[in-house]
Design a protein around this motif. Structure first.
Motif, PDB file in Angstrom:
ATOM      1  N   LEU A 282      38.490  56.818  26.085  1.00  0.00           N
ATOM      2  CA  LEU A 282      39.111  55.781  26.909  1.00  0.00           C
ATOM      3  C   LEU A 282      38.194  54.575  26.945  1.00  0.00           C
ATOM      4  CD1 LEU A 282      41.157  54.651  29.005  1.00  0.00           C
ATOM      5  CD2 LEU A 282      39.774  55.799  30.772  1.00  0.00           C
ATOM      6  N   LEU A 283      38.715  53.428  26.545  1.00  0.00           N
ATOM      7  CA  LEU A 283      37.993  52.159  26.683  1.00  0.00           C
ATOM      8  C   LEU A 283      38.529  51.470  27.929  1.00  0.00           C
ATOM      9  CD1 LEU A 283      37.261  49.481  23.984  1.00  0.00           C
ATOM     10  CD2 LEU A 283      38.431  48.829  26.095  1.00  0.00           C
ATOM     11  N   PHE A 284      37.627  50.973  28.788  1.00  0.00           N
ATOM     12  CA  PHE A 284      38.091  50.347  30.025  1.00  0.00           C
ATOM     13  C   PHE A 284      37.316  49.061  30.314  1.00  0.00           C
ATOM     14  CE2 PHE A 284      35.003  53.653  30.935  1.00  0.00           C
ATOM     15  CZ  PHE A 284      34.050  53.000  31.712  1.00  0.00           C
ATOM     16  N   VAL A 285      38.014  48.082  30.835  1.00  0.00           N
ATOM     17  CA  VAL A 285      37.443  46.828  31.340  1.00  0.00           C
ATOM     18  C   VAL A 285      38.252  46.481  32.580  1.00  0.00           C
ATOM     19  CG1 VAL A 285      36.917  44.404  30.900  1.00  0.00           C
ATOM     20  CG2 VAL A 285      36.835  46.053  29.010  1.00  0.00           C
ATOM     21  N   GLU A 286      37.649  46.565  33.755  1.00  0.00           N
ATOM     22  CA  GLU A 286      38.390  46.394  35.002  1.00  0.00           C
ATOM     23  C   GLU A 286      37.596  45.541  35.988  1.00  0.00           C
ATOM     24  OE1 GLU A 286      41.399  47.467  35.727  1.00  0.00           O
ATOM     25  OE2 GLU A 286      41.743  48.682  33.924  1.00  0.00           O
ATOM     26  N   HIS A 287      38.291  44.588  36.636  1.00  0.00           N
ATOM     27  CA  HIS A 287      37.603  43.845  37.701  1.00  0.00           C
ATOM     28  C   HIS A 287      37.454  44.759  38.915  1.00  0.00           C
ATOM     29  CE1 HIS A 287      41.201  43.049  40.178  1.00  0.00           C
ATOM     30  NE2 HIS A 287      41.852  42.761  39.063  1.00  0.00           N
ATOM     31  N   SER A 288      36.440  44.464  39.736  1.00  0.00           N
ATOM     32  CA  SER A 288      36.037  45.403  40.785  1.00  0.00           C
ATOM     33  C   SER A 288      35.754  44.681  42.096  1.00  0.00           C
ATOM     34  CB  SER A 288      34.765  46.148  40.336  1.00  0.00           C
ATOM     35  OG  SER A 288      34.228  46.941  41.373  1.00  0.00           O
ATOM     36  N   VAL A 289      35.787  45.453  43.161  1.00  0.00           N
ATOM     37  CA  VAL A 289      35.318  44.932  44.441  1.00  0.00           C
ATOM     38  C   VAL A 289      33.860  44.504  44.283  1.00  0.00           C
ATOM     39  CG1 VAL A 289      34.595  47.222  45.278  1.00  0.00           C
ATOM     40  CG2 VAL A 289      35.158  45.407  46.915  1.00  0.00           C
ATOM     41  N   SER A 290      33.489  43.412  44.925  1.00  0.00           N
ATOM     42  CA  SER A 290      32.144  42.854  44.766  1.00  0.00           C
ATOM     43  C   SER A 290      31.138  43.579  45.654  1.00  0.00           C
ATOM     44  CB  SER A 290      32.169  41.366  45.125  1.00  0.00           C
ATOM     45  OG  SER A 290      30.860  40.836  45.148  1.00  0.00           O
ATOM     46  N   PRO A 291      29.887  43.699  45.211  1.00  0.00           N
ATOM     47  CA  PRO A 291      28.841  44.248  46.096  1.00  0.00           C
ATOM     48  C   PRO A 291      28.386  43.238  47.148  1.00  0.00           C
ATOM     49  CG  PRO A 291      27.903  43.617  43.977  1.00  0.00           C
ATOM     50  CD  PRO A 291      29.385  43.439  43.846  1.00  0.00           C
TER      51      PRO A 291
ATOM     52  N   LEU B 108      42.188  45.676  32.771  1.00  0.00           N
ATOM     53  CA  LEU B 108      42.797  44.948  33.895  1.00  0.00           C
ATOM     54  C   LEU B 108      44.115  45.596  34.314  1.00  0.00           C
ATOM     55  CD1 LEU B 108      42.149  41.257  32.749  1.00  0.00           C
ATOM     56  CD2 LEU B 108      40.631  42.818  33.976  1.00  0.00           C
ATOM     57  N   THR B 109      44.071  46.922  34.439  1.00  0.00           N
ATOM     58  CA  THR B 109      45.277  47.689  34.764  1.00  0.00           C
ATOM     59  C   THR B 109      45.111  48.532  36.026  1.00  0.00           C
ATOM     60  OG1 THR B 109      45.958  47.785  32.447  1.00  0.00           O
ATOM     61  CG2 THR B 109      46.876  49.456  33.906  1.00  0.00           C
ATOM     62  N   LEU B 110      43.944  49.128  36.232  1.00  0.00           N
ATOM     63  CA  LEU B 110      43.740  49.987  37.401  1.00  0.00           C
ATOM     64  C   LEU B 110      43.974  49.242  38.711  1.00  0.00           C
ATOM     65  CD1 LEU B 110      40.649  52.294  36.747  1.00  0.00           C
ATOM     66  CD2 LEU B 110      43.046  52.948  36.979  1.00  0.00           C
ATOM     67  N   CYS B 111      43.783  47.936  38.679  1.00  0.00           N
ATOM     68  CA  CYS B 111      43.961  47.150  39.899  1.00  0.00           C
ATOM     69  C   CYS B 111      45.403  47.162  40.396  1.00  0.00           C
ATOM     70  CB  CYS B 111      43.512  45.712  39.660  1.00  0.00           C
ATOM     71  SG  CYS B 111      44.506  44.852  38.409  1.00  0.00           S
TER      72      CYS B 111
ATOM     73  N   ASN C 236      51.123  43.544  42.126  1.00  0.00           N
ATOM     74  CA  ASN C 236      50.441  44.624  42.857  1.00  0.00           C
ATOM     75  C   ASN C 236      48.941  44.687  42.596  1.00  0.00           C
ATOM     76  OD1 ASN C 236      50.755  46.770  44.783  1.00  0.00           O
ATOM     77  ND2 ASN C 236      50.334  48.232  43.147  1.00  0.00           N
ATOM     78  N   CYS C 237      48.363  43.618  42.093  1.00  0.00           N
ATOM     79  CA  CYS C 237      46.912  43.601  41.815  1.00  0.00           C
ATOM     80  C   CYS C 237      46.107  43.673  43.103  1.00  0.00           C
ATOM     81  CB  CYS C 237      46.554  42.337  41.037  1.00  0.00           C
ATOM     82  SG  CYS C 237      44.779  42.097  40.826  1.00  0.00           S
ATOM     83  N   HIS C 238      45.212  44.664  43.178  1.00  0.00           N
ATOM     84  CA  HIS C 238      44.294  44.825  44.307  1.00  0.00           C
ATOM     85  C   HIS C 238      42.940  44.220  43.933  1.00  0.00           C
ATOM     86  CE1 HIS C 238      47.364  47.812  45.158  1.00  0.00           C
ATOM     87  NE2 HIS C 238      46.864  48.012  46.370  1.00  0.00           N
ATOM     88  N   LEU C 239      42.463  43.287  44.725  1.00  0.00           N
ATOM     89  CA  LEU C 239      41.145  42.695  44.473  1.00  0.00           C
ATOM     90  C   LEU C 239      40.014  43.608  44.926  1.00  0.00           C
ATOM     91  CD1 LEU C 239      41.916  39.086  45.772  1.00  0.00           C
ATOM     92  CD2 LEU C 239      41.654  39.777  43.379  1.00  0.00           C
ATOM     93  N   ASP C 240      40.330  44.579  45.785  1.00  0.00           N
ATOM     94  CA  ASP C 240      39.284  45.347  46.455  1.00  0.00           C
ATOM     95  C   ASP C 240      39.175  46.790  45.970  1.00  0.00           C
ATOM     96  OD1 ASP C 240      41.706  46.110  47.484  1.00  0.00           O
ATOM     97  OD2 ASP C 240      41.154  45.874  49.601  1.00  0.00           O
ATOM     98  N   ARG C 241      39.670  47.095  44.784  1.00  0.00           N
ATOM     99  CA  ARG C 241      39.510  48.453  44.267  1.00  0.00           C
ATOM    100  C   ARG C 241      38.157  48.625  43.592  1.00  0.00           C
ATOM    101  NH1 ARG C 241      45.600  50.123  42.091  1.00  0.00           N
ATOM    102  NH2 ARG C 241      46.328  50.760  44.167  1.00  0.00           N
TER     103      ARG C 241
ATOM    104  N   THR D  32      39.168  41.643  50.339  1.00  0.00           N
ATOM    105  CA  THR D  32      39.978  42.493  51.214  1.00  0.00           C
ATOM    106  C   THR D  32      41.044  41.670  51.934  1.00  0.00           C
ATOM    107  OG1 THR D  32      38.110  44.003  51.548  1.00  0.00           O
ATOM    108  CG2 THR D  32      39.896  44.104  53.155  1.00  0.00           C
ATOM    109  N   ALA D  33      40.650  40.495  52.427  1.00  0.00           N
ATOM    110  CA  ALA D  33      41.590  39.650  53.169  1.00  0.00           C
ATOM    111  C   ALA D  33      42.716  39.116  52.279  1.00  0.00           C
ATOM    112  CB  ALA D  33      40.834  38.494  53.818  1.00  0.00           C
ATOM    113  N   LEU D  34      42.394  38.833  51.019  1.00  0.00           N
ATOM    114  CA  LEU D  34      43.377  38.196  50.136  1.00  0.00           C
ATOM    115  C   LEU D  34      44.191  39.188  49.305  1.00  0.00           C
ATOM    116  CD1 LEU D  34      41.243  35.173  48.892  1.00  0.00           C
ATOM    117  CD2 LEU D  34      43.196  35.100  50.455  1.00  0.00           C
ATOM    118  N   THR D  35      43.833  40.466  49.361  1.00  0.00           N
ATOM    119  CA  THR D  35      44.548  41.452  48.545  1.00  0.00           C
ATOM    120  C   THR D  35      46.052  41.515  48.855  1.00  0.00           C
ATOM    121  OG1 THR D  35      42.681  42.843  47.903  1.00  0.00           O
ATOM    122  CG2 THR D  35      44.801  43.942  48.149  1.00  0.00           C
TER     123      THR D  35
END
Length: 523
Positions: free
Chosen positions: A148-157, A123-126, A178-183, A166-169
């Motif tokens: 590298l171990l990673f767990v990241e939330h992502s833009v939805s399909p 939960l860092t790349l965002c 600085n969290c981006h919901l749409d990455r 995108t609207a709420l980012t």
């Protein structure tokens, strides 16, 4: 720092220590623990671990099972988290591990190259200013062969969810550091150079943060960068030393794999897909160095389905030269049918079965080729049987399937092939097998006093005007060919039966069908 910026930073720091954040971390726990266990099993006896974007150090508990002596360094640009991170590290310190945390950004890590055996990115790349720079920095400070171990939330399909993200980012960036919901972390990770990248996606029941990408990436053992094609060339000869997988039944449209959660992620991407009006869960992608790919049954499926077989699939996937269609849907998990649910439902069933059996218990996952049954019917030879499962085996009921056997070959000169939409002329005999077993009992399925010849449009006949499910077994047949079609009760007359014809509830139907002509052509 401005007064407003200080205020919003305070809001963010408070939010990461809130009950809602704890609940979110609990949702991630079934994903994180197997991943961490897999990573820990690869570490040397004394390992240097970097936690990027440490925050309040929620990863601390997942490191506790380590048999290695860990020296953990956390970095986070927000110093207000340090106190909470040190408190979370206390159980690790009591077991002889060490922990320190530094105020630093992921894009400018204050360490020399080749410093760490492993890095954690959860939960860092965002929220980093430059994700690509952060990943490049992580790769720089990892030792050759480091992970590298990673767990990241992502833009939805899902288009609607993506639009909301995108609207709420802009607001999210203001309130949540600085969290981006749409990455798209998948794309960001795939754009980096790795010796191997095991990556999967899960959809959690969390608004706007549900789509989650997770996995492990490993650097090459050499510090000299490898091109993707060279990397594949080095790795594939090792795979050729593995024993050849057994061939599966060529006429079956399904196979199963045994998934061991204790060995990490399965390595599959899933998505919802609609066939006619029915929802199914489709396998979009299987990672080339994953538990799923390395199962013998999946490799056998690829050997049959993909030109060049499993190794060609692996080579192209590893080199990113292209993707091959898998044509697979998830059919069942531990005998629980998944053919009437969506991706979230599959993930919930899988998580439930893992919890029931414990992390050391294997989970049986059955996959079905969405075109495999028709492919098998088109290649049916003398005495061969093609089958497709209607309902999987469970603790209370056996597996139910349609089975089609060729009992006589087509006319030697026949060239016409029955396809959906063709006008077929057939003759047939119908029987049923009572639910208690015994002898087959003939019945008049025509409703026309024993007239067993009929013409119809394949796969277009209205329900009730044709013997149930008989036409399913005629795809790919040629004039003169005879097939025996066995239909389970679920696709026949069900539990009610057909009293008017003397057919009891729960009876299996059996048809012996001869194809006479396709679109009026007898050859």
């Amino acid at each position: 720092m401005s007064l407003s910026r200080r205020f919003f930073n305070g809001v963010f720091v408070s939010s990461l220590q809130s009950p809602s954040q704890a609940a979110y971390e609990n949702q991630l726990s079934p994903i994180k623990q197997p991943l961490f266990d897999e990573l820990l099993s690869t570490l040397p006896p004394a390992a240097q671990v970097l936690d990027v974007g440490t925050g309040t150090f929620p990863n601390a508990r997942f490191l506790l099972p380590s048999k290695s002596r860990l020296s953990i360094t956390g970095v986070d640009p927000e110093p207000a988290f340090s106190s909470a991170a040190l408190s979370a590290a206390a159980p690790l310190l009591s077991r002889g591990h060490s922990f320190s945390v530094l105020p630093a950004a992921a894009e400018a890590l204050p360490f020399p190259a080749d410093s760490f055996d492993a890095a954690l990115l959860t939960l860092t790349l965002c929220s980093v200013a430059s994700p690509a720079s952060a990943l490049s920095e992580i790769r720089r400070v990892l030792k050759p062969g480091g992970s590298l171990l990673f767990v990241e939330h992502s833009v939805s399909p899902d288009p609607a969810t993506k639009a909301a993200q995108t609207a709420l980012t802009p607001l999210q960036r203001l309130l949540a550091g600085n969290c981006h919901l749409d990455r798209d972390p998948r794309r960001l990770l795939e754009d980096q150079e790795w010796a191997s990248l095991s990556l999967a996606t899960v959809n959690l029941p969390v608004p706007l943060l549900g789509t989650t990408v997770y996995g492990l990436a490993t650097l090459p053992l050499s510090s000299v960068p490898l091109s993707p094609s060279r990397r594949a060339a080095l790795l594939l000869p090792l795979l050729s030393l593995l024993p050849a997988p057994p061939r599966a039944n060529a006429a079956s449209d399904e196979f199963s794999i045994k998934y061991d959660p204790s060995k990490g992620a399965l390595g599959m991407d899933l998505a919802d897909v609609t066939f006619a009006t029915a929802l199914r869960v489709q396998v979009l992608r299987v990672l080339p160095y994953s538990q799923a790919f390395d199962s013998q049954t999946f490799r056998a499926y690829l050997d049959r389905k993909v030109p060049g077989g499993a190794e060609e699939f692996r080579r192209l996937s590893a080199s990113r030269a292209g993707a091959m269609p898998l044509d697979l849907i998830v059919s069942s998990i531990n005998g629980i049918s998944t053919e009437r649910t969506n991706t979230n439902g599959v993930q919930q069933i899988l998580a439930s079965e893992i919890q029931k059996g414990g992390r050391g218990a294997a989970v049986s996952i059955v996959f079905k080729s969405s075109s495999g049954f028709n492919d098998a019917l088109a290649q049916l030879g003398g005495g061969e049987t093609a089958s497709t499962t209607v309902s999987p085996e469970s603790a209370t009921a056996p597996k139910k399937e349609i089975a089609v056997t060729q009992i006589a070959p087509p006319n030697p000169a026949a060239t016409s092939v029955a396809s959906p939409g063709d006008l077929l002329e057939i003759e047939y005999r119908a029987s049923f097998l009572p639910p208690g077993g015994g002898e087959l009992v003939p019945f008049d399925g025509s409703g026309r006093g024993g007239d067993t010849s009929v013409s119809f449009v394949l796969k277009k006949q209205p329900f009730g005007q044709f013997p149930p499910a008989m036409d399913v077994g005629l795809v790919g047949a040629r004039p003169g060919e005879q097939r025996r079609v066995r239909v389970p009760p679920e696709l026949g007359y069900g539990d009610a039966g057909f009293p008017k014809m003397g057919i009891p509830g729960g009876a299996q139907l059996e048809y012996d069908v001869k194809l006479l002509a396709v679109n009026g052509v007898f050859l």
